[in-house]
Design a protein around this motif. Structure first.
Motif, mmCIF file in Angstrom:
data_model
loop_
_atom_site.group_PDB
_atom_site.id
_atom_site.type_symbol
_atom_site.label_atom_id
_atom_site.label_comp_id
_atom_site.label_asym_id
_atom_site.label_seq_id
_atom_site.Cartn_x
_atom_site.Cartn_y
_atom_site.Cartn_z
ATOM 1 N N LYS A 82 0.898 -1.058 -0.173
ATOM 2 C CA LYS A 82 0.009 -0.164 0.188
ATOM 3 C C LYS A 82 1.071 1.111 -0.034
ATOM 4 O O LYS A 82 0.619 2.165 -0.553
ATOM 5 N N GLU A 83 2.214 1.124 0.616
ATOM 6 C CA GLU A 83 2.991 2.342 0.819
ATOM 7 C C GLU A 83 3.458 2.566 -0.523
ATOM 8 O O GLU A 83 3.720 3.522 -1.150
ATOM 9 N N ARG A 84 3.874 1.270 -1.340
ATOM 10 C CA ARG A 84 4.562 1.570 -2.474
ATOM 11 C C ARG A 84 3.941 1.581 -3.570
ATOM 12 O O ARG A 84 4.405 2.004 -4.761
ATOM 13 N N LYS A 85 2.563 1.357 -3.549
ATOM 14 C CA LYS A 85 1.659 1.461 -4.793
ATOM 15 C C LYS A 85 1.704 2.540 -5.727
ATOM 16 O O LYS A 85 1.608 2.739 -6.796
ATOM 17 N N PRO A 86 1.717 3.919 -4.961
ATOM 18 C CA PRO A 86 1.937 5.056 -5.897
ATOM 19 C C PRO A 86 3.085 5.173 -6.728
ATOM 20 O O PRO A 86 3.043 5.972 -7.893
ATOM 21 N N GLN A 119 3.680 -6.491 -16.008
ATOM 22 C CA GLN A 119 3.013 -7.248 -16.882
ATOM 23 C C GLN A 119 3.760 -8.714 -16.853
ATOM 24 O O GLN A 119 4.788 -8.822 -17.290
ATOM 25 N N THR A 120 3.221 -9.657 -16.265
ATOM 26 C CA THR A 120 3.753 -10.987 -16.001
ATOM 27 C C THR A 120 4.293 -11.678 -17.124
ATOM 28 O O THR A 120 5.194 -12.070 -17.100
ATOM 29 N N GLU A 121 3.451 -11.749 -18.148
ATOM 30 C CA GLU A 121 3.735 -12.380 -19.492
ATOM 31 C C GLU A 121 4.935 -12.057 -20.031
ATOM 32 O O GLU A 121 5.945 -13.051 -20.280
ATOM 33 N N LEU A 131 1.749 0.805 -12.961
ATOM 34 C CA LEU A 131 0.303 0.842 -12.914
ATOM 35 C C LEU A 131 -0.293 0.338 -11.577
ATOM 36 O O LEU A 131 -1.522 0.262 -11.817
ATOM 37 N N GLY A 132 0.332 0.409 -10.704
ATOM 38 C CA GLY A 132 -0.279 0.410 -9.373
ATOM 39 C C GLY A 132 -0.236 -0.873 -8.818
ATOM 40 O O GLY A 132 -1.231 -1.086 -7.894
ATOM 41 N N TYR A 133 0.231 -1.958 -9.455
ATOM 42 C CA TYR A 133 -0.071 -3.325 -9.002
ATOM 43 C C TYR A 133 1.257 -4.043 -9.281
ATOM 44 O O TYR A 133 2.114 -3.817 -10.000
ATOM 45 N N LEU A 134 1.417 -5.220 -8.758
ATOM 46 C CA LEU A 134 2.390 -6.304 -8.718
ATOM 47 C C LEU A 134 2.007 -7.498 -9.466
ATOM 48 O O LEU A 134 1.101 -7.345 -9.792
ATOM 49 N N PRO A 135 3.157 -8.010 -10.139
ATOM 50 C CA PRO A 135 4.649 -7.890 -9.948
ATOM 51 C C PRO A 135 5.177 -6.810 -10.769
ATOM 52 O O PRO A 135 4.389 -6.387 -11.808
ATOM 53 N N VAL A 136 6.309 -6.385 -10.377
ATOM 54 C CA VAL A 136 7.164 -5.701 -11.218
ATOM 55 C C VAL A 136 8.597 -6.303 -11.445
ATOM 56 O O VAL A 136 8.913 -6.948 -10.413
ATOM 57 N N LEU A 137 9.359 -6.136 -12.510
ATOM 58 C CA LEU A 137 10.756 -6.516 -12.581
ATOM 59 C C LEU A 137 11.603 -5.504 -12.686
ATOM 60 O O LEU A 137 11.430 -4.647 -13.958
ATOM 61 N N SER A 138 12.511 -5.345 -12.041
ATOM 62 C CA SER A 138 13.679 -4.171 -12.244
ATOM 63 C C SER A 138 15.054 -4.790 -12.983
ATOM 64 O O SER A 138 15.428 -5.841 -12.446
ATOM 65 N N ILE A 139 15.079 -4.428 -14.026
ATOM 66 C CA ILE A 139 16.539 -4.689 -14.558
ATOM 67 C C ILE A 139 17.356 -3.357 -15.029
ATOM 68 O O ILE A 139 16.655 -2.345 -15.432
ATOM 69 N N ASP A 140 18.444 -3.256 -14.335
ATOM 70 C CA ASP A 140 19.221 -1.939 -14.130
ATOM 71 C C ASP A 140 18.313 -0.998 -13.393
ATOM 72 O O ASP A 140 17.885 -1.236 -12.368
ATOM 73 N N GLU A 141 18.264 0.167 -14.120
ATOM 74 C CA GLU A 141 17.462 1.068 -13.368
ATOM 75 C C GLU A 141 15.776 1.361 -13.868
ATOM 76 O O GLU A 141 15.159 2.139 -13.883
#
Length: 234
Positions: free
Chosen positions: A72-76, A95-97, A80-90
């Motif tokens: 909830k703290e991280r959402k903003p 989108q899971t697919e 797109l306001g939801y998980l998951p997310v993948l961080s590559i470098d910066e």
């Protein structure tokens, strides 16, 4: 074929400027460890986590698991306001697919043969559609009625189609070369149903589809999954 794509499970993550001997370097060059951010559960990322584990090993990526108050703290700050997310470098991706496909290509869980790739993409899309087409309603009784109707309609159609695609498999998997991204994504749906995380769909629903059941059993017994589960809770 799958066997033509080298697994990177024993080839550690390589940072830019690495001085490791060439034979230990991964062809994937990044300035920081790739990171998956999701909840502490299987959900939609089981296949993604397995592919990351196969590609980078246990310590070559970050498996960030948030509790709901943290989310909830991280959402903003999320794209797109939801998980998951993948961080590559910066850069942060959603989108899971596409995330799973990226990791599967690196790890050898996605075929180089174009026809086999089509088979994998098709089954993944049909499996994801089971989730995306699932009806919701704020009224729980209405939601239940819609889900039960869905289970005998579009969901049954999709699951039956996947089951037909697995018919005749000699190893339990979609492809003769072994486990692929498609098997992992079908397992995601199976696991949700069997663990009671697909509201109003009974766990026994999966038993209607014998080839999907064989596929799940083959995946559970696969050395990659056994090794993954020795390191990760889910």
């Amino acid at each position: 074929a799958l066997s033509s794509v080298p697994s990177l499970a024993t080839r550690p993550f390589r940072r830019a400027g690495s001085t490791r001997p060439r034979k230990y370097r991964s062809p994937v060059v990044m300035s920081a460890l790739p990171k998956i951010t999701y909840f502490n559960g299987v959900g939609r990322v089981f296949g993604l986590r397995v592919a990351m584990f196969k590609a980078f090993g246990k310590d070559g990526w970050i498996d960030e698991r948030l509790q709901f108050p943290e989310f909830k703290e991280r959402k903003p700050t999320l794209p797109l306001g939801y998980l998951p997310v993948l961080s590559i470098d910066e850069e942060i991706f959603t989108q899971t697919e596409p995330m799973v496909r990226w990791a599967a290509k690196i790890s050898g869980l996605y075929p180089t043969d174009l026809k086999e790739a089509m088979r994998v993409d098709e089954v993944c899309a049909v499996a994801h559609e089971v989730l995306y087409k699932c009806p919701f309603d704020a009224d729980e009784e209405v939601k239940k009625a819609k889900r039960l109707e869905y289970a005998e309609g579009r969901m049954l159609q999709n699951m039956s189609y996947i089951d037909s695609k697995l018919a005749g498999s000699s190893n339990g998997f979609l492809l003769p070369g072994g486990i692929s991204m498609a098997d992992l994504q079908v397992y995601m749906v199976v696991h949700m149903i069997r663990t009671g995380n697909f509201d109003h769909i009974e766990p026994e629903y999966v038993d209607r589809f014998p080839n999907i059941c064989k596929n799940a059993a083959a995946l559970d017994a696969d050395p990659l999954i056994v090794e993954y589960r020795a390191h990760y809770p889910n």
